[in-house]
Motif scaffolding. Structure first.
Motif, PDB file in Angstrom:
ATOM      1  N   LEU A  35      17.001 -33.829 -31.221  1.00 37.10           N
ATOM      2  CA  LEU A  35      15.723 -34.943 -31.278  1.00 37.10           C
ATOM      3  C   LEU A  35      16.279 -35.964 -32.297  1.00 37.10           C
ATOM      4  O   LEU A  35      16.381 -35.667 -33.357  1.00 37.10           O
ATOM      5  N   THR A  36      16.399 -37.206 -31.896  1.00 38.98           N
ATOM      6  CA  THR A  36      16.886 -38.377 -32.695  1.00 38.98           C
ATOM      7  C   THR A  36      15.794 -39.483 -32.432  1.00 38.98           C
ATOM      8  O   THR A  36      15.373 -39.890 -31.489  1.00 38.98           O
ATOM      9  N   THR A  37      15.443 -39.897 -33.880  1.00 40.50           N
ATOM     10  CA  THR A  37      14.698 -41.176 -33.808  1.00 40.50           C
ATOM     11  C   THR A  37      15.094 -42.492 -34.376  1.00 40.50           C
ATOM     12  O   THR A  37      16.356 -42.272 -34.746  1.00 40.50           O
ATOM     13  N   PHE A  38      14.704 -43.590 -34.033  1.00 31.31           N
ATOM     14  CA  PHE A  38      15.647 -44.813 -34.376  1.00 31.31           C
ATOM     15  C   PHE A  38      14.934 -45.546 -35.152  1.00 31.31           C
ATOM     16  O   PHE A  38      13.699 -46.029 -35.122  1.00 31.31           O
ATOM     17  N   GLY A  39      15.474 -46.404 -36.127  1.00 31.78           N
ATOM     18  CA  GLY A  39      15.063 -47.361 -36.835  1.00 31.78           C
ATOM     19  C   GLY A  39      15.809 -48.714 -36.634  1.00 31.78           C
ATOM     20  O   GLY A  39      15.967 -49.091 -35.368  1.00 31.78           O
ATOM     21  N   PRO A  40      16.393 -49.337 -37.626  1.00 32.71           N
ATOM     22  CA  PRO A  40      17.163 -50.685 -37.254  1.00 32.71           C
ATOM     23  C   PRO A  40      18.421 -50.359 -36.613  1.00 32.71           C
ATOM     24  O   PRO A  40      18.986 -49.234 -36.586  1.00 32.71           O
ATOM     25  N   ILE A  41      18.904 -51.270 -35.821  1.00 32.07           N
ATOM     26  CA  ILE A  41      20.238 -51.001 -35.054  1.00 32.07           C
ATOM     27  C   ILE A  41      21.254 -50.589 -35.850  1.00 32.07           C
ATOM     28  O   ILE A  41      22.085 -49.734 -35.506  1.00 32.07           O
ATOM     29  N   ALA A  50      19.656 -46.187 -39.553  1.00 35.04           N
ATOM     30  CA  ALA A  50      19.583 -46.332 -38.304  1.00 35.04           C
ATOM     31  C   ALA A  50      18.885 -45.418 -37.369  1.00 35.04           C
ATOM     32  O   ALA A  50      18.253 -45.606 -36.412  1.00 35.04           O
ATOM     33  N   THR A  51      19.350 -44.127 -37.684  1.00 34.43           N
ATOM     34  CA  THR A  51      18.681 -42.972 -36.727  1.00 34.43           C
ATOM     35  C   THR A  51      18.586 -41.646 -37.856  1.00 34.43           C
ATOM     36  O   THR A  51      18.964 -41.583 -38.835  1.00 34.43           O
ATOM     37  N   ALA A  93      12.211 -41.503 -28.941  1.00 30.23           N
ATOM     38  CA  ALA A  93      12.862 -40.341 -29.114  1.00 30.23           C
ATOM     39  C   ALA A  93      14.044 -40.092 -28.162  1.00 30.23           C
ATOM     40  O   ALA A  93      13.528 -39.991 -26.887  1.00 30.23           O
ATOM     41  N   MET A  94      14.975 -39.810 -28.534  1.00 29.16           N
ATOM     42  CA  MET A  94      16.187 -39.459 -27.602  1.00 29.16           C
ATOM     43  C   MET A  94      16.503 -37.900 -27.650  1.00 29.16           C
ATOM     44  O   MET A  94      16.563 -37.342 -28.773  1.00 29.16           O
TER      45      MET A  94
END
Ligand SMILES: [Zn+2]
Length: 498
Positions: free
Chosen positions: A236-242, A349-350, A400-401
């Motif tokens: 499970l991955t969440t994302f912030g800035p690129i 970033a993640t 969420a990936m």
């Protein structure tokens, strides 16, 4: 007269026990020689030639004992099959063991070659090498054999062969048809097995399956295990800035994926460790009879927490065995940015959490993964299984990936099954001890799909010591367990079903 008969009986019983133990000791000695010889043949399933050499050894040993043997070709490495001549009037037991072993890193062993068995005794905390010549008539059952697969799982195969020898010597008629299937890729997750069941269904047909792998309960008592949990995984991955950003410039402004992820995870469980996701424990009920069996396992919850050094256990179950009756939701790894000496002042970033879900028969792995995904969606996340595109990033606040792992199912045979009662009774009578009955083991065995495909009741009857360093350097087998194993096979194969 009556007293005399009683006395005579006592004498007779004592004499027969003495004879029994002499016969067993000499069979143990024979087993040790045979095991040393067997361990000499490397058995890493990464090397097909190793497996072939083991199959030749086995074919010889089983043929000599009157078994018909065959090598069963599969989509990968072949399996070994052996059976005594069949009699349709008898019930059939199928035994499962495996001939392959974990790969070795010889440098990590306290002996030159993990395939050259070393005999050792314990002196305080130190293991001392002993000469095999010193294994005289009075074999010390506390001494151990060190070598790859002494315990996992060549030891039990040799115990089985020697039990057959003893049954023959004593002219015991075996009240069963006996079939044996030996896996050559158990340590590499037994991939060809479920397919092989379909191909060789007729050959493998049996009334029940007995698996001789793994250690007895930590108490060292005779043990019967009725099932194993399954497993699946989620990443499970969440994302912030690129890209990671300067925390001075963008802290308080760029969304932080670590907080998104931890808030999501934190709400999946209550403060005592119970999963809050609706439906996660659905279908699981434990009646009083089951709870009594679970409670009878001689675990000490205090000892477990002392050993692992935590104050209070989670509350999914009221005690250790009860906790194992439910699927778990475990964070097996957690990462974002850098930590320790390498920590940087950034907005990462993640953030990624690796989850594993241990399964029980009531909790289908795909259903549980879907429940977790539904929960994440309900928390307002956009779900994808690939890296989000710029478009997706601009369209959704929370992404969420999720990557899903495959499912290995659980298996569990009913605690009340008559074949289970039979095995427990045989062990009880033989060893005059309470038998530890484990309804389901916490870990996962790769042969679950094989067991489920066979569709017959299955019981794990372990033979080896709990502290055998299975899968690790310095794997070992306590000699007393060889006596235990021979007697266990002997007792099962000489007792008719009720
Ligand atoms: Zn094993």
């Amino acid at each position: 007269m009556k007293h005399f008969i009683i006395l005579l009986n006592i004498l007779f019983v004592n004499i027969s026990i003495a004879q029994d133990s002499t016969a067993i000791k000499s069979q143990v000695k024979h087993s040790i020689d045979e095991l040393v010889d067997f361990v000499k043949i490397p058995n890493d399933a990464l090397n097909a030639d190793d497996i072939d050499s083991n199959l030749i050894w086995l074919r010889n040993k089983f043929n000599n004992r009157g078994f018909n043997t065959s090598i069963l070709e599969t989509e990968n490495l072949p399996l070994f099959f052996a059976a005594l001549p069949m009699d349709d009037s008898k019930p059939t037991i199928l035994f499962y063991m495996h001939l392959d072993g974990q790969s070795v890193d010889a440098a990590k062993w306290d002996q030159p070659n993990p395939y050259e068995t070393v005999l050792k005794s314990k002196d305080g905390d130190v293991w001392r090498t002993e000469a095999f010549e010193d294994l005289n008539d009075d074999i010390n059952y506390d001494w151990r054999l060190f070598g790859r697969s002494t315990s996992d799982d060549k030891g039990p195969i040799v115990m089985f062969l020697n039990a057959i020898d003893l049954l023959k010597k004593n002219n015991v008629a075996i009240p069963f048809n006996v079939k044996v299937i030996l896996d050559s890729e158990e340590e590499k997750s037994s991939k060809p097995l479920p397919e092989a069941v379909k191909q060789y269904r007729e050959l493998l047909k049996a009334d029940f399956l007995v698996i001789n792998d793994g250690p007895v309960h930590a108490s060292g008592k005779p043990t019967v295990i009725y099932g194993c949990r399954g497993i699946t995984t989620l990443s499970l991955t969440t994302f912030g800035p690129i890209q990671p950003q300067h925390s001075g410039h963008y802290g308080n402004y760029a969304p932080n994926p670590g907080f998104q992820l931890t808030q999501l995870l934190a709400n999946m469980k209550d403060k005592e460790g119970r999963v809050l996701i609706p439906g996660y424990y659905e279908g699981i009920t434990l009646d009083d009879a089951t709870k009594t069996v679970l409670k009878s396992v001689p675990d000490s919850d205090d000892l477990i927490s002392e050993k692992l050094q935590f104050k209070t256990a989670e509350k999914v179950g009221a005690f250790y065995q009860e906790a194992l009756q439910y699927p778990s939701l475990n964070i097996r790894g957690l990462g974002s940015g850098w930590i320790g000496e390498r920590a940087r002042t950034i907005v990462p970033a993640t953030a990624t959490a690796e989850l594993d879900l241990r399964l029980v028969p009531e909790s289908d792995g795909t259903r549980l993964k879907n429940l977790v995904k539904k929960y994440i969606a309900n928390e307002g996340f956009y779900i994808t299984d690939t890296m989000p595109t710029e478009q997706e990033r601009m369209n959704h606040d929370k992404i969420a990936m999720i990557k899903e792992g495959s499912v290995t199912d659980a298996f569990r045979t009913d605690l009340n099954h008559s074949n289970g009662d039979f095995i427990v009774k045989v062990l009880q009578d033989k060893f005059q001890e309470d038998v530890v009955q484990i309804r389901i083991m916490g870990g996962t065995v790769p042969i679950s799909p094989f067991i489920n495909e066979l569709k017959i009741p299955a019981f794990i009857v372990p033979m080896v010591n709990p502290d055998n360093n299975q899968h690790s350097p310095n794997e070992n087998l306590k000699i007393g367990q060889i006596a235990y194993g021979i007697q266990t096979f002997y007792a099962i194969l000489s007792t008719p079903l009720p």
